[in-house]
Design a protein around this motif. Structure first.
Motif, PDB file in Angstrom:
ATOM      1  N   TYR A   1      17.174 -20.697 -10.573  1.00 48.89           N
ATOM      2  CA  TYR A   1      17.231 -21.568 -11.746  1.00 48.89           C
ATOM      3  C   TYR A   1      17.314 -23.042 -11.342  1.00 48.89           C
ATOM      4  O   TYR A   1      16.525 -23.873 -11.806  1.00 48.89           O
ATOM      5  CB  TYR A   1      18.448 -21.163 -12.573  1.00 48.89           C
ATOM      6  CG  TYR A   1      18.713 -21.994 -13.808  1.00 48.89           C
ATOM      7  CD1 TYR A   1      17.905 -21.879 -14.932  1.00 48.89           C
ATOM      8  CD2 TYR A   1      19.794 -22.872 -13.857  1.00 48.89           C
ATOM      9  CE1 TYR A   1      18.161 -22.624 -16.071  1.00 48.89           C
ATOM     10  CE2 TYR A   1      20.062 -23.615 -14.993  1.00 48.89           C
ATOM     11  CZ  TYR A   1      19.238 -23.493 -16.095  1.00 48.89           C
ATOM     12  OH  TYR A   1      19.499 -24.234 -17.223  1.00 48.89           O
ATOM     13  N   VAL A   2      18.224 -23.381 -10.461  1.00 42.84           N
ATOM     14  CA  VAL A   2      18.389 -24.781 -10.056  1.00 42.84           C
ATOM     15  C   VAL A   2      17.166 -25.260  -9.274  1.00 42.84           C
ATOM     16  O   VAL A   2      16.705 -26.393  -9.456  1.00 42.84           O
ATOM     17  CB  VAL A   2      19.673 -24.959  -9.228  1.00 42.84           C
ATOM     18  CG1 VAL A   2      19.773 -26.382  -8.679  1.00 42.84           C
ATOM     19  CG2 VAL A   2      20.899 -24.649 -10.084  1.00 42.84           C
ATOM     20  N   SER A   3      16.607 -24.415  -8.417  1.00 46.43           N
ATOM     21  CA  SER A   3      15.441 -24.830  -7.627  1.00 46.43           C
ATOM     22  C   SER A   3      14.263 -25.159  -8.519  1.00 46.43           C
ATOM     23  O   SER A   3      13.433 -26.018  -8.175  1.00 46.43           O
ATOM     24  CB  SER A   3      15.060 -23.733  -6.623  1.00 46.43           C
ATOM     25  OG  SER A   3      14.478 -22.615  -7.273  1.00 46.43           O
ATOM     26  N   GLU A   4      14.168 -24.500  -9.680  1.00 47.44           N
ATOM     27  CA  GLU A   4      13.025 -24.748 -10.567  1.00 47.44           C
ATOM     28  C   GLU A   4      13.168 -26.034 -11.372  1.00 47.44           C
ATOM     29  O   GLU A   4      12.192 -26.498 -11.950  1.00 47.44           O
ATOM     30  CB  GLU A   4      12.823 -23.539 -11.479  1.00 47.44           C
ATOM     31  CG  GLU A   4      12.330 -22.327 -10.711  1.00 47.44           C
ATOM     32  CD  GLU A   4      12.066 -21.113 -11.573  1.00 47.44           C
ATOM     33  OE1 GLU A   4      11.372 -20.195 -11.088  1.00 47.44           O
ATOM     34  OE2 GLU A   4      12.534 -21.062 -12.726  1.00 47.44           O
ATOM     35  N   PHE A   5      14.343 -26.611 -11.423  1.00 52.54           N
ATOM     36  CA  PHE A   5      14.525 -27.918 -12.042  1.00 52.54           C
ATOM     37  C   PHE A   5      14.479 -29.049 -11.026  1.00 52.54           C
ATOM     38  O   PHE A   5      14.166 -30.192 -11.375  1.00 52.54           O
ATOM     39  CB  PHE A   5      15.879 -27.984 -12.771  1.00 52.54           C
ATOM     40  CG  PHE A   5      15.880 -27.367 -14.139  1.00 52.54           C
ATOM     41  CD1 PHE A   5      15.409 -28.086 -15.236  1.00 52.54           C
ATOM     42  CD2 PHE A   5      16.330 -26.079 -14.340  1.00 52.54           C
ATOM     43  CE1 PHE A   5      15.405 -27.530 -16.508  1.00 52.54           C
ATOM     44  CE2 PHE A   5      16.326 -25.508 -15.602  1.00 52.54           C
ATOM     45  CZ  PHE A   5      15.861 -26.239 -16.690  1.00 52.54           C
ATOM     46  N   ALA A   6      14.804 -28.761  -9.768  1.00 53.56           N
ATOM     47  CA  ALA A   6      14.985 -29.815  -8.770  1.00 53.56           C
ATOM     48  C   ALA A   6      13.648 -30.411  -8.340  1.00 53.56           C
ATOM     49  O   ALA A   6      12.708 -29.671  -8.038  1.00 53.56           O
ATOM     50  CB  ALA A   6      15.707 -29.249  -7.551  1.00 53.56           C
ATOM     51  N   PRO A   7      13.533 -31.746  -8.293  1.00 55.68           N
ATOM     52  CA  PRO A   7      12.337 -32.379  -7.734  1.00 55.68           C
ATOM     53  C   PRO A   7      12.149 -31.970  -6.281  1.00 55.68           C
ATOM     54  O   PRO A   7      13.119 -31.764  -5.542  1.00 55.68           O
ATOM     55  CB  PRO A   7      12.643 -33.878  -7.850  1.00 55.68           C
ATOM     56  CG  PRO A   7      13.644 -33.980  -8.959  1.00 55.68           C
ATOM     57  CD  PRO A   7      14.479 -32.738  -8.838  1.00 55.68           C
ATOM     58  N   ALA A   8      10.892 -31.848  -5.848  1.00 51.82           N
ATOM     59  CA  ALA A   8      10.586 -31.302  -4.528  1.00 51.82           C
ATOM     60  C   ALA A   8      11.271 -32.067  -3.405  1.00 51.82           C
ATOM     61  O   ALA A   8      11.753 -31.468  -2.441  1.00 51.82           O
ATOM     62  CB  ALA A   8       9.069 -31.303  -4.310  1.00 51.82           C
ATOM     63  N   ARG A   9      11.345 -33.397  -3.518  1.00 49.16           N
ATOM     64  CA  ARG A   9      11.870 -34.207  -2.404  1.00 49.16           C
ATOM     65  C   ARG A   9      13.366 -34.019  -2.185  1.00 49.16           C
ATOM     66  O   ARG A   9      13.890 -34.393  -1.140  1.00 49.16           O
ATOM     67  CB  ARG A   9      11.569 -35.684  -2.648  1.00 49.16           C
ATOM     68  CG  ARG A   9      12.244 -36.251  -3.867  1.00 49.16           C
ATOM     69  CD  ARG A   9      11.743 -37.649  -4.202  1.00 49.16           C
ATOM     70  NE  ARG A   9      12.318 -38.129  -5.457  1.00 49.16           N
ATOM     71  CZ  ARG A   9      11.887 -37.786  -6.657  1.00 49.16           C
ATOM     72  NH1 ARG A   9      10.885 -36.924  -6.774  1.00 49.16           N
ATOM     73  NH2 ARG A   9      12.460 -38.266  -7.749  1.00 49.16           N
ATOM     74  N   MET A  10      14.081 -33.453  -3.154  1.00 46.34           N
ATOM     75  CA  MET A  10      15.522 -33.257  -3.004  1.00 46.34           C
ATOM     76  C   MET A  10      15.951 -31.830  -3.303  1.00 46.34           C
ATOM     77  O   MET A  10      17.136 -31.539  -3.382  1.00 46.34           O
ATOM     78  CB  MET A  10      16.283 -34.215  -3.933  1.00 46.34           C
ATOM     79  CG  MET A  10      16.066 -33.965  -5.417  1.00 46.34           C
ATOM     80  SD  MET A  10      16.943 -35.147  -6.499  1.00 46.34           S
ATOM     81  CE  MET A  10      15.880 -36.578  -6.346  1.00 46.34           C
ATOM     82  N   ARG A  11      14.987 -30.932  -3.404  1.00 46.68           N
ATOM     83  CA  ARG A  11      15.294 -29.564  -3.836  1.00 46.68           C
ATOM     84  C   ARG A  11      16.247 -28.859  -2.863  1.00 46.68           C
ATOM     85  O   ARG A  11      17.233 -28.243  -3.268  1.00 46.68           O
ATOM     86  CB  ARG A  11      14.000 -28.761  -3.970  1.00 46.68           C
ATOM     87  CG  ARG A  11      14.201 -27.360  -4.510  1.00 46.68           C
ATOM     88  CD  ARG A  11      12.859 -26.682  -4.752  1.00 46.68           C
ATOM     89  NE  ARG A  11      12.072 -26.565  -3.526  1.00 46.68           N
ATOM     90  CZ  ARG A  11      10.903 -27.175  -3.336  1.00 46.68           C
ATOM     91  NH1 ARG A  11      10.370 -27.938  -4.283  1.00 46.68           N
ATOM     92  NH2 ARG A  11      10.260 -27.030  -2.193  1.00 46.68           N
ATOM     93  N   GLY A  12      15.966 -28.952  -1.577  1.00 46.89           N
ATOM     94  CA  GLY A  12      16.817 -28.290  -0.600  1.00 46.89           C
ATOM     95  C   GLY A  12      18.242 -28.792  -0.650  1.00 46.89           C
ATOM     96  O   GLY A  12      19.204 -28.022  -0.595  1.00 46.89           O
TER      97      GLY A  12
END
Length: 446
Positions: free
Chosen positions: A137-148
């Motif tokens: 769920y959180v990974s699908e909201f997070a922008p790619a550059r800060m997802r990790g």
């Protein structure tokens, strides 16, 4: 029907956003549930130590208390991912919290081992389902550059919950014969609040778009864009959603040719890390008691060791975007292997605490990197299923590990036990090298 372009447009808009208060709400609401999960799992290590003395449990009986919960978690993780890919992330969140909250509260009322084992299994169903769904769920909201980094921060809530469990274990469990009942009661109360919070969270726009519900997905993204002070230039989809041609979620798709190597590597990783982590941390209070420390002192040592989890997460959160997923995960797993050997051979209070803190630091940093890498491995229609089944395979190890501790201790004591844990960490290092590096890359949608 939903087209690849429609889904990609939603994904591009999400990846273009800065971190906003809406992201903070998603992260905080998910993190609260994550912390409560950790508190429940952590509490059982202190309860086992207390009940072993109060109910005069044999080592095998005590180990079954932990393993019953992990058996539920294995099933819950596998089913939770499938349900989240079929019915949505948010609804599964709420259901899992309700299940484990009620069962944890009921555990405070049990009068014997059999009833506790049944309730711990039910608690495990809820806990196991929530964790992989939350990271997805959180990974699908997070922008790619800060997802990790955001996923590692989410996983850091585990340290908050485990620390809370250690505080309750230290201050509440030893105070009376019913201390463990009060611990379970405290573990159930916050779940009610978390359930309310979760109902207020939005559904994942990526999942909505993958199911053809473009208007709902776009409306949620517009809220995030508004929070960032941006006006969307993307046209709003028609209110009538596109009909289905929605990819069905099938477990066998995880073993498609393009995914099978990643799936194999993840399953090995989850199995090895779960075996070593739960084998060690569930039993640390009991092992310390068996080495001559009284209950309060062993719980105090465990609390200090647990506090080292927080800097482990902090370092992993920085390195995962600087080094990447594979390098960070492999480095922390290697550190865990070395720390396990030192802990198993440590003598004296200072050495035990130092080695335990090192094990806690490296092991939980590795967990953060693993949770970040897992949902990135799969496309949106399979993301929760893939994460859930990886976690489910890991839970098999968490069932076996507590049962393996008594015979290993009998064969060679703590040194042999922790050398075995170190060997599992070493195998995980090798498996980590086979993961696909996703640092800075957009999530796959198809």
């Amino acid at each position: 029907m939903t087209t690849t372009t429609d889904v990609a447009r939603i994904a591009d808009r999400l990846d273009a956003l800065p971190f906003t208060r809406r992201h903070a709400r998603v992260l905080g609401g998910s993190g609260l549930g994550w912390a409560l999960d950790a508190m429940d799992v952590g509490l059982i290590s202190f309860v086992i130590a207390a009940l072993a003395a109060q109910w005069q449990l044999a080592p095998t009986e005590a180990s079954w208390i932990a393993s019953a919960g992990f058996a539920g978690m294995a099933i819950g993780a596998s089913l939770g991912g499938l349900l989240a890919d079929r019915f949505g992330r948010r609804h599964v969140f709420a259901l899992t919290l309700l299940v484990y909250g009620l069962a944890t509260g009921a555990s405070a009322l049990v009068g014997g081992l059999a009833a506790l084992l049944v309730l711990r299994f039910v608690v495990g169903l809820g806990l196991g389902a929530e964790l992989p769904v939350a990271s997805t769920y959180v990974s699908e909201f997070a922008p790619a550059r800060m997802r990790g980094r955001l996923i590692v921060i989410l996983e850091a809530f585990w340290a908050v919950g485990w620390t809370a469990a250690a505080v309750i274990g230290y201050l509440v469990v030893p105070t009376s014969a019913d201390g463990w009942r009060w611990a379970f009661a405290l573990g159930a109360i916050p779940a009610v609040y978390a359930l309310i919070v979760r109902w207020g969270l939005p559904e994942s726009p990526r999942w909505l778009a993958s199911r053809g519900r473009d208007a709902e997905a776009s409306a949620i993204v517009r809220d995030f864009e508004a929070a960032a002070g941006r006006v969307s230039l993307s046209p709003a989809p028609a209110i009538e959603e596109r009909a289905g041609q929605v990819q069905r979620t099938r477990v066998r798709d995880l073993w498609a040719p393009r995914l099978r190597a990643r799936t194999a590597a993840l399953w090995v990783l989850w199995f090895c890390v779960n075996f070593s982590y739960y084998g060690a941390f569930i039993w640390i209070p009991t092992i310390l008691v068996s080495q001559g420390y009284d209950l309060v002192r062993s719980f105090g040592f465990t609390l200090v060791i647990t506090l080292a989890q927080l800097p482990g997460y902090a370092v992993a959160a920085w390195l995962i975007e600087a080094w990447g997923r594979r390098a960070t995960l492999a480095a922390f797993l290697a550190g865990s292997a070395v720390a396990a050997v030192f802990f198993g051979t440590a003598s004296g209070e200072a050495a035990v605490i130092a080695a335990g803190m090192a094990l806690s630091f490296f092991n939980l940093g590795a967990w953060g990197a693993l949770y970040a890498a897992t949902p990135e491995t799969y496309p949106t229609p399979l993301r929760a299923t893939g994460s859930g089944w990886a976690a489910g395979v890991g839970r098999i190890a968490s069932i076996v590990a507590p049962l393996s501790v008594p015979p290993l201790l009998g064969l060679g004591g703590a040194p042999l036990l922790f050398i075995v844990f170190a060997a599992f960490f070493a195998v995980a290092v090798v498996a980590a090298l086979f993961l696909r590096e996703q640092r800075g890359r957009a999530l796959a949608e198809r």
